[in-house]
Design an enzyme around this catalytic site. Structure first.
Site, PDB file in Angstrom:
ATOM      1  N   LYS A   1     -19.875 -36.242 -32.021  1.00 39.98           N
ATOM      2  CA  LYS A   1     -20.408 -37.555 -31.672  1.00 39.98           C
ATOM      3  C   LYS A   1     -20.684 -38.394 -32.918  1.00 39.98           C
ATOM      4  CE  LYS A   1     -20.411 -37.448 -27.172  1.00 39.98           C
ATOM      5  NZ  LYS A   1     -19.421 -38.268 -26.435  1.00 39.98           N
TER       6      LYS A   1
ATOM      7  N   TYR B   1     -21.264 -30.488 -30.699  1.00 37.67           N
ATOM      8  CA  TYR B   1     -21.418 -31.772 -30.012  1.00 37.67           C
ATOM      9  C   TYR B   1     -21.915 -32.855 -30.963  1.00 37.67           C
ATOM     10  CZ  TYR B   1     -23.136 -35.031 -26.397  1.00 37.67           C
ATOM     11  OH  TYR B   1     -23.376 -36.127 -25.614  1.00 37.67           O
TER      12      TYR B   1
END
Length: 303
Positions: free
Chosen positions: A159, A155
């Site tokens: 991001k 993640y």
């Protein structure tokens, strides 16, 4: 913040932050293409917009590959005649520490967040450039991508990559009048609840039915999904025509501009640096004030 005549596409808009973005854009006058992997959730958000007097169409599908991205952009043009705003919000979590993370855990998150942002932005940029009237790409990032977060290799990497793409595309699309910005939101959602530092506070607020503590809204920037939606409307509006290449944080009572990576400290050595020379100077030279990393656990003020 009048978006009348504009057409927006929001991915992952069936619930949580994406739903709040779609509702806010519609309330400002934009027609909205509501995407979500959950067809029922996408339909419910579109129905809520229509019930409030807005215009929306549900467009279910799992973002990641080019086929879905092209179909979503095409739905906007076929249904409403154009595409002006893209909000890439769709995402999933597969949290595990590095030594336990599987290839599938990594690939699934990167495919939805990073590749999905790329394919949807590419499809939208093509339409916007053909229209010749500019546009807005609003890419959703996360504090984890700015600072790292325990158990979120996949993640955080995705991001962080999204912010890098925003800076790159801001350069590439400037001549077409298309702005590109990354939003770094913090809000109480089901996804946020999986973060151990926040889960107990969010659970307590849900149990009591009361608002989130004021200190959490101010110090941590943690609030409701509706607290974030105003930034999306601003970035989609004509008021933000000169705002591009930025990473903007919002949540609770906080609005912030994240800094871009830059050299913090520099030292020079004629002829270059040997390992021994670096070791001898590190603690008093460029390494004297190392950067922090990770998302600190929230701390309530002493009573």
């Amino acid at each position: 913040m009048d978006l009348s005549g504009k057409v927006s596409l929001v991915t992952g808009a069936g619930r949580g932050l994406g739903r709040a973005y779609a509702l806010a854009l519609a309330a400002a006058g934009s027609s909205v293409v509501v995407n979500d992997v959950d067809a029922a959730a996408a339909g419910e958000t579109a129905a809520a917009i229509a019930a409030a007097g807005g215009r929306a169409v549900a467009a279910p599908g799992a973002v990641g590959g080019s086929e879905v991205a092209e179909r979503l952009a095409g739905t906007a043009v076929e249904t409403f005649g154009r595409l002006d705003v893209l909000v890439t919000n769709a995402g999933v979590l597969r949290d595990r520490v590095l030594w336990k993370m599987t290839d599938d855990d990594f690939d699934t998150v990167v495919d939805v967040h990073l590749r999905g942002t790329f394919t949807c932005a590419r499809a939208a940029a093509r339409r916007m450039r053909e229209q010749g009237t500019g546009g807005r790409l609003i890419l959703i990032s996360s504090p984890a991508g700015q600072r790292g977060n325990f158990g979120q290799t996949n993640y955080a990497a995705a991001k962080a990559g999204i912010v890098a793409m925003a800076r790159t595309w801001a350069l590439e699309l400037a001549r077409s009048g298309i702005t590109v910005n990354a939003v770094v939101p913090v809000a109480a959602t089901e996804m946020t609840r999986t973060i151990p530092a926040f889960a107990p506070i969010l659970d307590e607020a849900e149990r009591t039915g009361g608002p989130l503590p004021g200190w959490l809204r101010e110090q941590e920037g943690m609030g409701t999904v509706e607290d974030v939606a105003g930034l999306i409307v601003f970035l989609a509006s004509d008021a933000a025509a000169e705002v591009s290449g930025q990473a903007v944080g919002i949540g609770g009572d906080r609005l912030a501009l994240w800094s871009h990576p830059a050299e913090k400290a520099v030292a020079l050595a004629g002829g270059g640096w040997s390992a021994e020379a670096i070791a001898a100077s590190w603690d008093t030279g460029v390494g004297a004030a190392p950067e922090t990393y990770g998302i600190p656990a929230p701390k309530a003020p002493a009573s």
